[in-house]
Design a protein around this motif. Structure first.
Motif, PDB file in Angstrom:
ATOM      1  N   LYS A  76     110.001 -29.321  32.045  1.00  0.00           N
ATOM      2  CA  LYS A  76     109.526 -30.606  31.539  1.00  0.00           C
ATOM      3  C   LYS A  76     109.969 -30.827  30.097  1.00  0.00           C
ATOM      4  O   LYS A  76     110.353 -31.936  29.710  1.00  0.00           O
ATOM      5  CB  LYS A  76     107.999 -30.665  31.640  1.00  0.00           C
ATOM      6  N   GLU A  77     109.939 -29.758  29.314  1.00  0.00           N
ATOM      7  CA  GLU A  77     110.314 -29.882  27.907  1.00  0.00           C
ATOM      8  C   GLU A  77     111.792 -30.203  27.732  1.00  0.00           C
ATOM      9  O   GLU A  77     112.183 -30.822  26.742  1.00  0.00           O
ATOM     10  CB  GLU A  77     109.967 -28.593  27.165  1.00  0.00           C
ATOM     11  N   MET A  78     112.627 -29.789  28.685  1.00  0.00           N
ATOM     12  CA  MET A  78     114.057 -30.086  28.607  1.00  0.00           C
ATOM     13  C   MET A  78     114.315 -31.588  28.571  1.00  0.00           C
ATOM     14  O   MET A  78     115.297 -32.047  27.980  1.00  0.00           O
ATOM     15  CB  MET A  78     114.785 -29.487  29.807  1.00  0.00           C
ATOM     16  N   LEU A  79     113.447 -32.365  29.220  1.00  0.00           N
ATOM     17  CA  LEU A  79     113.638 -33.810  29.332  1.00  0.00           C
ATOM     18  C   LEU A  79     112.671 -34.598  28.462  1.00  0.00           C
ATOM     19  O   LEU A  79     112.625 -35.822  28.545  1.00  0.00           O
ATOM     20  CB  LEU A  79     113.480 -34.232  30.795  1.00  0.00           C
ATOM     21  N   ASP A  80     111.899 -33.903  27.640  1.00  0.00           N
ATOM     22  CA  ASP A  80     110.907 -34.561  26.803  1.00  0.00           C
ATOM     23  C   ASP A  80     111.554 -35.013  25.491  1.00  0.00           C
ATOM     24  O   ASP A  80     111.961 -34.170  24.679  1.00  0.00           O
ATOM     25  CB  ASP A  80     109.763 -33.596  26.510  1.00  0.00           C
ATOM     26  N   PRO A  81     111.671 -36.328  25.249  1.00  0.00           N
ATOM     27  CA  PRO A  81     112.317 -36.795  24.017  1.00  0.00           C
ATOM     28  C   PRO A  81     111.581 -36.356  22.760  1.00  0.00           C
ATOM     29  O   PRO A  81     112.190 -36.257  21.683  1.00  0.00           O
ATOM     30  CB  PRO A  81     112.305 -38.328  24.161  1.00  0.00           C
ATOM     31  N   ASN A  82     110.283 -36.067  22.869  1.00  0.00           N
ATOM     32  CA  ASN A  82     109.554 -35.600  21.697  1.00  0.00           C
ATOM     33  C   ASN A  82     109.981 -34.192  21.293  1.00  0.00           C
ATOM     34  O   ASN A  82     109.890 -33.824  20.121  1.00  0.00           O
ATOM     35  CB  ASN A  82     108.053 -35.630  21.965  1.00  0.00           C
ATOM     36  N   LYS A  83     110.437 -33.404  22.255  1.00  0.00           N
ATOM     37  CA  LYS A  83     110.933 -32.066  21.951  1.00  0.00           C
ATOM     38  C   LYS A  83     112.318 -32.130  21.311  1.00  0.00           C
ATOM     39  O   LYS A  83     112.672 -31.294  20.482  1.00  0.00           O
ATOM     40  CB  LYS A  83     111.000 -31.218  23.223  1.00  0.00           C
ATOM     41  N   VAL A  84     113.094 -33.136  21.713  1.00  0.00           N
ATOM     42  CA  VAL A  84     114.446 -33.293  21.179  1.00  0.00           C
ATOM     43  C   VAL A  84     114.387 -33.817  19.746  1.00  0.00           C
ATOM     44  O   VAL A  84     115.079 -33.324  18.856  1.00  0.00           O
ATOM     45  CB  VAL A  84     115.269 -34.246  22.067  1.00  0.00           C
ATOM     46  N   GLY A  85     113.581 -34.832  19.537  1.00  0.00           N
ATOM     47  CA  GLY A  85     113.404 -35.373  18.192  1.00  0.00           C
ATOM     48  C   GLY A  85     114.214 -36.622  17.928  1.00  0.00           C
ATOM     49  O   GLY A  85     113.672 -37.680  17.668  1.00  0.00           O
ATOM     50  N   GLY A  86     115.530 -36.517  17.993  1.00  0.00           N
ATOM     51  CA  GLY A  86     116.339 -37.685  17.670  1.00  0.00           C
ATOM     52  C   GLY A  86     117.782 -37.504  18.097  1.00  0.00           C
ATOM     53  O   GLY A  86     118.195 -36.435  18.544  1.00  0.00           O
ATOM     54  N   THR A  87     118.548 -38.575  17.941  1.00  0.00           N
ATOM     55  CA  THR A  87     119.969 -38.589  18.296  1.00  0.00           C
ATOM     56  C   THR A  87     120.780 -38.993  17.078  1.00  0.00           C
ATOM     57  O   THR A  87     120.471 -39.992  16.427  1.00  0.00           O
ATOM     58  CB  THR A  87     120.230 -39.585  19.438  1.00  0.00           C
ATOM     59  N   ALA A  88     121.805 -38.240  16.785  1.00  0.00           N
ATOM     60  CA  ALA A  88     122.626 -38.529  15.610  1.00  0.00           C
ATOM     61  C   ALA A  88     123.624 -39.648  15.893  1.00  0.00           C
ATOM     62  O   ALA A  88     124.152 -39.762  16.999  1.00  0.00           O
ATOM     63  CB  ALA A  88     123.369 -37.275  15.179  1.00  0.00           C
ATOM     64  N   PHE A  89     123.877 -40.464  14.876  1.00  0.00           N
ATOM     65  CA  PHE A  89     124.985 -41.408  14.909  1.00  0.00           C
ATOM     66  C   PHE A  89     126.203 -40.663  14.364  1.00  0.00           C
ATOM     67  O   PHE A  89     126.341 -40.489  13.149  1.00  0.00           O
ATOM     68  CB  PHE A  89     124.699 -42.643  14.054  1.00  0.00           C
ATOM     69  N   VAL A  90     127.073 -40.207  15.252  1.00  0.00           N
ATOM     70  CA  VAL A  90     128.240 -39.440  14.827  1.00  0.00           C
ATOM     71  C   VAL A  90     129.349 -40.401  14.410  1.00  0.00           C
ATOM     72  O   VAL A  90     129.662 -41.351  15.122  1.00  0.00           O
ATOM     73  CB  VAL A  90     128.729 -38.516  15.960  1.00  0.00           C
ATOM     74  N   GLY A  91     129.926 -40.146  13.241  1.00  0.00           N
ATOM     75  CA  GLY A  91     130.953 -41.031  12.696  1.00  0.00           C
ATOM     76  C   GLY A  91     130.507 -41.730  11.431  1.00  0.00           C
ATOM     77  O   GLY A  91     131.327 -42.288  10.701  1.00  0.00           O
ATOM     78  N   ILE A  92     129.200 -41.700  11.147  1.00  0.00           N
ATOM     79  CA  ILE A  92     128.684 -42.226   9.884  1.00  0.00           C
ATOM     80  C   ILE A  92     128.918 -41.173   8.804  1.00  0.00           C
ATOM     81  O   ILE A  92     128.872 -39.967   9.063  1.00  0.00           O
ATOM     82  CB  ILE A  92     127.176 -42.569  10.009  1.00  0.00           C
ATOM     83  N   SER A  93     129.161 -41.622   7.569  1.00  0.00           N
ATOM     84  CA  SER A  93     129.590 -40.716   6.503  1.00  0.00           C
ATOM     85  C   SER A  93     128.496 -39.766   6.021  1.00  0.00           C
ATOM     86  O   SER A  93     128.787 -38.803   5.306  1.00  0.00           O
ATOM     87  CB  SER A  93     130.121 -41.525   5.311  1.00  0.00           C
ATOM     88  N   LYS A  94     127.243 -40.036   6.395  1.00  0.00           N
ATOM     89  CA  LYS A  94     126.140 -39.137   6.087  1.00  0.00           C
ATOM     90  C   LYS A  94     125.204 -39.103   7.296  1.00  0.00           C
ATOM     91  O   LYS A  94     125.197 -40.047   8.090  1.00  0.00           O
ATOM     92  CB  LYS A  94     125.393 -39.583   4.829  1.00  0.00           C
ATOM     93  N   PRO A  95     124.400 -38.056   7.454  1.00  0.00           N
ATOM     94  CA  PRO A  95     123.577 -37.928   8.662  1.00  0.00           C
ATOM     95  C   PRO A  95     122.512 -39.015   8.808  1.00  0.00           C
ATOM     96  O   PRO A  95     121.634 -39.162   7.958  1.00  0.00           O
ATOM     97  CB  PRO A  95     122.916 -36.556   8.495  1.00  0.00           C
ATOM     98  N   VAL A  96     122.609 -39.784   9.885  1.00  0.00           N
ATOM     99  CA  VAL A  96     121.614 -40.793  10.238  1.00  0.00           C
ATOM    100  C   VAL A  96     121.170 -40.489  11.663  1.00  0.00           C
ATOM    101  O   VAL A  96     122.004 -40.392  12.566  1.00  0.00           O
ATOM    102  CB  VAL A  96     122.187 -42.220  10.160  1.00  0.00           C
TER     103      VAL A  96
END
Length: 340
Positions: free
Chosen positions: A277-297
């Protein structure tokens, strides 16, 4: 390290955002800047049992917020003092090392592009969540930031995803595949057929470990490490995975509740069920990075609770320390050549 957090973004802001930020500050040992209404943030801090701001936590006061009904293309021109916009500008100005928001995805992508800026030479930033597979995890790029793409965008996504997998999954030569309706070269739309030839050339030149087309079912089985696609198909794939996981969870619950024998069986396998269940729980993941932005967002999901924000802080710290942005900057000329 200092992480800037949009305290007013998300369904449960600011209470859950602040609670998660305080927990994340202690867990990950980072400094925190909360952007938003000072009084509302302080009330949320007090609700967490803190009479004053803990050491290492500060507030950047703002008077406006980005609402879901706001037009992403114009909101930062109309509203100059939003918790999201101010936070992104602070990141651009070097007042923090990463930024997290659970607010509007479209507005966050627009703000990151306009205020923080893309790495020079990157045509579009992409969202790159780590999704569970039979053998571990894979990078899905893009999962919703770019519904319409060109072959050039997808080729760059392949490089971005490969760098991300190297740094975040610690893979020396990530297997890159193009999501399609079949493995044959003739399958798919013009976009996918043209992209396939470009990626094949990048593979033959030794720049990517490209393994060809892949169907969604094989990708989920662990057939590749990086799944390249446009944001439209990628978002459908991501939501389908989430929905299938939820369906399976409900069916398992119904099955284990049938009688005493199945309840005893459930007790024996409960740790494994929780882990699944935790594998698919977005709260366990936290967030998704925008890759390609000049700083981590990083984008946390709209319904983020405190646990999600706490985990997103750890993810932001990992991205900021990973060196992926440097990888992109050092290889941008190669990515341009490969996308012609």
């Amino acid at each position: 390290m200092k992480v800037i957090i949009d305290a007013m973004g998300g369904d449960f802001a600011p209470s859950e955002i602040v609670k998660g930020a305080l927990a994340g500050q202690k867990r990950w040992g980072v400094e925190i800047v909360l952007t938003g209404d000072t009084e509302a943030i302080l009330r949320a801090v007090e609700a967490c049992g803190e009479k004053t701001l803990p050491k290492g936590v500060e507030i950047a006061h703002t008077t406006e917020l980005v609402e879901m009904c706001d037009d992403p293309a114009t909101v930062f021109r109309r509203k100059k003092d939003t918790s999201m916009g101010v936070g992104l500008q602070m990141l651009h100005d070097g007042q923090g090392d990463a930024f997290i928001s659970a607010g509007s995805t479209g507005a966050l992508l627009t703000g990151a592009t306009l205020l923080v800026k893309r790495v020079r030479g990157i045509r579009r930033a992409a969202m790159a969540p780590l999704i569970p597979t039979t053998t571990g995890q894979a990078v899905l790029i893009d999962c919703g930031a770019n519904a319409e793409c060109t072959p050039e965008y997808l080729v760059q996504f392949a490089y971005l995803g490969s760098f991300y997998a190297q740094r975040m999954l610690h893979l020396e030569k990530p297997r890159v595949a193009l999501l399609n309706i079949g493995t044959e070269d003739s399958k798919g739309t013009d976009l996918r057929r043209e992209t396939l030839q470009l990626l094949k050339q990048a593979g033959e030149d030794g720049h990517l470990n490209f393994i060809g087309n892949i169907e969604a079912k094989e990708a989920i089985k662990g057939g590749c490490d990086v799944i390249v696609t446009d944001g439209f198909a990628g978002n459908i794939m991501l939501k389908t995975i989430e929905g299938a996981g939820s369906l399976m969870g409900h069916k398992l619950k119904d099955m284990f509740k049938k009688n005493l024998r199945t309840k005893l069986a459930a007790a024996l396998v409960m740790p494994e069920i929780r882990a699944f269940k935790e594998m698919l729980d977005p709260n366990k993941v936290g967030g998704t990075a925008f890759v390609g932005i000049s700083k981590p967002v990083l984008k946390a999901h709209g319904a983020s609770n405190a646990e999600a924000i706490e985990n997103a802080i750890g993810q932001a710290k990992a991205v900021a320390e990973s060196g992926i942005i440097r990888d992109i900057e050092e290889n941008i000329e190669l990515m341009k050549v490969s996308s012609k």
